[in-house]
Design a protein around this motif. Structure first.
Motif, PDB file in Angstrom:
ATOM      1  N   GLU A  47       0.832  -1.201   0.000  1.00 48.46           N
ATOM      2  CA  GLU A  47       0.000   0.000   0.000  1.00 48.46           C
ATOM      3  C   GLU A  47       0.866   1.250   0.000  1.00 48.46           C
ATOM      4  O   GLU A  47       1.968   1.281   0.573  1.00 48.46           O
ATOM      5  CB  GLU A  47      -0.918   0.010   1.238  1.00 48.46           C
ATOM      6  CG  GLU A  47      -1.842  -1.196   1.348  1.00 48.46           C
ATOM      7  CD  GLU A  47      -2.891  -1.256   0.251  1.00 48.46           C
ATOM      8  OE1 GLU A  47      -3.151  -0.190  -0.366  1.00 48.46           O
ATOM      9  OE2 GLU A  47      -3.424  -2.355  -0.003  1.00 48.46           O
ATOM     10  N   GLU A  48       0.368   2.288  -0.650  1.00 53.16           N
ATOM     11  CA  GLU A  48       1.049   3.576  -0.608  1.00 53.16           C
ATOM     12  C   GLU A  48       0.870   4.219   0.763  1.00 53.16           C
ATOM     13  O   GLU A  48      -0.184   4.104   1.380  1.00 53.16           O
ATOM     14  CB  GLU A  48       0.509   4.505  -1.701  1.00 53.16           C
ATOM     15  CG  GLU A  48       0.786   3.992  -3.108  1.00 53.16           C
ATOM     16  CD  GLU A  48       0.487   5.033  -4.168  1.00 53.16           C
ATOM     17  OE1 GLU A  48       0.447   6.233  -3.823  1.00 53.16           O
ATOM     18  OE2 GLU A  48       0.309   4.659  -5.345  1.00 53.16           O
ATOM     19  N   GLY A  49       1.912   4.853   1.248  1.00 53.21           N
ATOM     20  CA  GLY A  49       1.841   5.472   2.576  1.00 53.21           C
ATOM     21  C   GLY A  49       3.172   6.089   2.951  1.00 53.21           C
ATOM     22  O   GLY A  49       3.973   6.449   2.082  1.00 53.21           O
ATOM     23  N   LYS A  50       3.428   6.167   4.240  1.00 50.23           N
ATOM     24  CA  LYS A  50       4.685   6.753   4.711  1.00 50.23           C
ATOM     25  C   LYS A  50       5.826   5.756   4.540  1.00 50.23           C
ATOM     26  O   LYS A  50       5.636   4.545   4.614  1.00 50.23           O
ATOM     27  CB  LYS A  50       4.566   7.154   6.181  1.00 50.23           C
ATOM     28  CG  LYS A  50       3.555   8.270   6.445  1.00 50.23           C
ATOM     29  CD  LYS A  50       3.542   8.631   7.921  1.00 50.23           C
ATOM     30  CE  LYS A  50       2.553   9.767   8.191  1.00 50.23           C
ATOM     31  NZ  LYS A  50       2.505  10.130   9.643  1.00 50.23           N
ATOM     32  N   TRP A  51       7.020   6.277   4.323  1.00 50.96           N
ATOM     33  CA  TRP A  51       8.217   5.433   4.279  1.00 50.96           C
ATOM     34  C   TRP A  51       8.749   5.287   5.696  1.00 50.96           C
ATOM     35  O   TRP A  51       9.027   6.281   6.384  1.00 50.96           O
ATOM     36  CB  TRP A  51       9.277   6.063   3.373  1.00 50.96           C
ATOM     37  CG  TRP A  51      10.587   5.313   3.398  1.00 50.96           C
ATOM     38  CD1 TRP A  51      11.742   5.700   4.006  1.00 50.96           C
ATOM     39  CD2 TRP A  51      10.851   4.050   2.792  1.00 50.96           C
ATOM     40  NE1 TRP A  51      12.717   4.754   3.822  1.00 50.96           N
ATOM     41  CE2 TRP A  51      12.194   3.727   3.074  1.00 50.96           C
ATOM     42  CE3 TRP A  51      10.078   3.157   2.038  1.00 50.96           C
ATOM     43  CZ2 TRP A  51      12.788   2.550   2.627  1.00 50.96           C
ATOM     44  CZ3 TRP A  51      10.682   1.986   1.596  1.00 50.96           C
ATOM     45  CH2 TRP A  51      12.001   1.688   1.883  1.00 50.96           C
ATOM     46  N   LYS A  52       8.894   4.034   6.165  1.00 51.71           N
ATOM     47  CA  LYS A  52       9.353   3.764   7.519  1.00 51.71           C
ATOM     48  C   LYS A  52      10.728   3.108   7.547  1.00 51.71           C
ATOM     49  O   LYS A  52      11.225   2.775   8.627  1.00 51.71           O
ATOM     50  CB  LYS A  52       8.337   2.861   8.228  1.00 51.71           C
ATOM     51  CG  LYS A  52       6.928   3.465   8.307  1.00 51.71           C
ATOM     52  CD  LYS A  52       5.950   2.485   8.927  1.00 51.71           C
ATOM     53  CE  LYS A  52       4.537   3.079   8.949  1.00 51.71           C
ATOM     54  NZ  LYS A  52       3.544   2.114   9.492  1.00 51.71           N
ATOM     55  N   GLU A 203       6.711  10.465  -3.031  1.00 51.24           N
ATOM     56  CA  GLU A 203       5.528  10.722  -2.197  1.00 51.24           C
ATOM     57  C   GLU A 203       5.495   9.613  -1.147  1.00 51.24           C
ATOM     58  O   GLU A 203       4.955   8.533  -1.391  1.00 51.24           O
ATOM     59  CB  GLU A 203       4.245  10.714  -3.032  1.00 51.24           C
ATOM     60  CG  GLU A 203       4.185  11.844  -4.076  1.00 51.24           C
ATOM     61  CD  GLU A 203       2.912  11.815  -4.917  1.00 51.24           C
ATOM     62  OE1 GLU A 203       2.074  10.911  -4.694  1.00 51.24           O
ATOM     63  OE2 GLU A 203       2.779  12.686  -5.796  1.00 51.24           O
ATOM     64  N   GLY A 204       6.104   9.861   0.012  1.00 51.95           N
ATOM     65  CA  GLY A 204       6.191   8.815   1.030  1.00 51.95           C
ATOM     66  C   GLY A 204       7.013   7.641   0.535  1.00 51.95           C
ATOM     67  O   GLY A 204       8.191   7.783   0.207  1.00 51.95           O
ATOM     68  N   ASN A 205       6.371   6.447   0.450  1.00 54.11           N
ATOM     69  CA  ASN A 205       7.097   5.253  -0.006  1.00 54.11           C
ATOM     70  C   ASN A 205       7.005   5.049  -1.513  1.00 54.11           C
ATOM     71  O   ASN A 205       7.372   3.983  -2.013  1.00 54.11           O
ATOM     72  CB  ASN A 205       6.541   4.011   0.704  1.00 54.11           C
ATOM     73  CG  ASN A 205       5.096   3.696   0.285  1.00 54.11           C
ATOM     74  OD1 ASN A 205       4.396   4.563  -0.242  1.00 54.11           O
ATOM     75  ND2 ASN A 205       4.661   2.478   0.550  1.00 54.11           N
ATOM     76  N   THR A 206       6.497   6.056  -2.240  1.00 58.18           N
ATOM     77  CA  THR A 206       6.216   5.877  -3.669  1.00 58.18           C
ATOM     78  C   THR A 206       7.022   6.846  -4.524  1.00 58.18           C
ATOM     79  O   THR A 206       6.984   8.065  -4.309  1.00 58.18           O
ATOM     80  CB  THR A 206       4.715   6.090  -3.947  1.00 58.18           C
ATOM     81  OG1 THR A 206       3.958   5.190  -3.130  1.00 58.18           O
ATOM     82  CG2 THR A 206       4.393   5.833  -5.404  1.00 58.18           C
ATOM     83  N   ASP A 240       7.939  -1.320  -0.277  1.00 57.11           N
ATOM     84  CA  ASP A 240       7.653  -1.722   1.097  1.00 57.11           C
ATOM     85  C   ASP A 240       8.805  -1.254   1.998  1.00 57.11           C
ATOM     86  O   ASP A 240       9.978  -1.320   1.605  1.00 57.11           O
ATOM     87  CB  ASP A 240       7.504  -3.246   1.174  1.00 57.11           C
ATOM     88  CG  ASP A 240       6.939  -3.683   2.510  1.00 57.11           C
ATOM     89  OD1 ASP A 240       5.737  -3.942   2.575  1.00 57.11           O
ATOM     90  OD2 ASP A 240       7.731  -3.763   3.479  1.00 57.11           O
ATOM     91  N   SER A 241       8.470  -0.824   3.200  1.00 61.77           N
ATOM     92  CA  SER A 241       9.503  -0.293   4.099  1.00 61.77           C
ATOM     93  C   SER A 241      10.508  -1.346   4.543  1.00 61.77           C
ATOM     94  O   SER A 241      11.561  -1.000   5.088  1.00 61.77           O
ATOM     95  CB  SER A 241       8.842   0.354   5.328  1.00 61.77           C
ATOM     96  OG  SER A 241       8.142   1.521   4.950  1.00 61.77           O
TER      97      SER A 241
END
Length: 315
Positions: A47-52, A203-206, A240-241
């Motif tokens: 899923e798209e979201g924040k990079w951790k 854009e975050g993890n993308t 994926d992070s």
């Protein structure tokens, strides 16, 4: 002296080795055999979201390393759910039904390219003459050693990702792509390239990439699907992070060829922890004077017109 050999069996050191920064070995194949890279029959989700995960000094998510697609073969963009494997010679095992991985077309839902009728006929004509190329346009670009194009590059052999300030670089054995992150203006519209001209941002993890200036000469596969130089391509690389996998999405909008935009989705996994296999993982132990264990990427070299399709490599 040049020697003609089977293209798939070729392995020579990369001519662009200066670009190929070696990566530390995770485990030594000599001391502990590494597992074989396994193809998959399903597409995992990211899923798209924040990079951790880890970041580089310039703030980019750290996604450097060696990667490979996980489903299907390199020849076909779309797949029927099953097919009957035919015997090549009499006396071999009976034909059997084989379950194939899903089509790489994730939208529309039927997994097919939404061609206009004339374009579908053109693609089918290409596929019909793949092994009988009575015209130059029937020769698959990769058989002429041309770059694979924006999406097929991710269906082909394994590849490397390198990151630099303001750039992400993809090292394919069918051409290199540089993704500009520095707001550099797009090339003049008259400049056309096999892999297009890429401008991206995170854009975050993308990694979001707009691809312009394509020459429209590439193919999605040996099944003949194509797009034109008018195509607007938007790519989204969703990492994926855990830094072990990502999903590649590419949406093609080209009203001159298709009846609607469509999206290609290809799952990709990191391969450094797997044994080299001359296909998905093309990392080999480097020879050097030190004791440090280093993996070095090898490149398959193709030389045009030195053999038939599939046998056209020179070592």
């Amino acid at each position: 002296m040049k020697k003609t050999v089977n293209f798939r069996s070729l392995r020579i050191p990369a001519l662009l080795s200066a670009l190929f920064i070696a990566a530390p070995v995770v485990a030594s194949a000599a001391e502990e055999p590494l597992p074989k890279f396994q193809r998959e029959k399903t597409v995992f989700k990211v899923e798209e979201g924040k990079w951790k995960g880890q970041r580089l000094a310039d703030g980019q998510p750290d996604v450097q390393g060696a990667w490979s697609n996980t489903i299907g073969n390199h020849s076909n963009l779309t797949q029927s759910p099953t097919y009957v494997e035919r015997n090549r010679r009499e006396g071999e095992a009976p034909a059997r039904e084989v379950v194939r991985p899903p089509s790489r077309i994730s939208d529309p839902a039927d997994g097919q390219v939404p061609f206009q009728p004339w374009a579908r006929a053109k693609a089918e004509e290409f596929a019909k003459h793949l092994l009988d190329p009575v015209k130059p346009e029937y020769i698959e670009p990769l058989a002429r050693c041309a770059p694979a194009g924006p999406s097929k590059s991710f269906m082909w052999h394994g590849f490397d990702i390198r990151q630099y300030k303001d750039y992400v670089v993809f090292l394919f054995d069918s051409g290199t792509r540089v993704i500009h992150l520095d707001n550099k203006p797009q090339l003049h519209q008259k400049v056309k390239l096999w892999n297009g001209d890429s401008r991206g941002h995170w854009e975050g993890n993308t990694l979001v990439v707009n691809v312009g200036n394509s020459n429209g000469k590439g193919r999605f596969g040996r099944s003949g699907e194509f797009f034109s130089e008018n195509a607007k391509i938007t790519e989204r690389y969703v990492f994926d992070s855990d830094q072990q996998k990502f999903l590649y999405h590419a949406t093609y909008d080209d009203p001159t060829v298709f009846t609607r935009p469509f999206t290609v989705t290809i799952p990709v996994r990191r391969v450094e922890k797997f044994a080299h296999d001359n296909w998905n993982n093309i990392l080999f132990p480097a020879k050097h004077a030190g004791k440090e264990k280093i993996l070095e990427r090898y490149e398959q070299i193709c030389t045009e017109n030195n053999g038939g399709h599939g046998n056209g490599g020179v070592r």
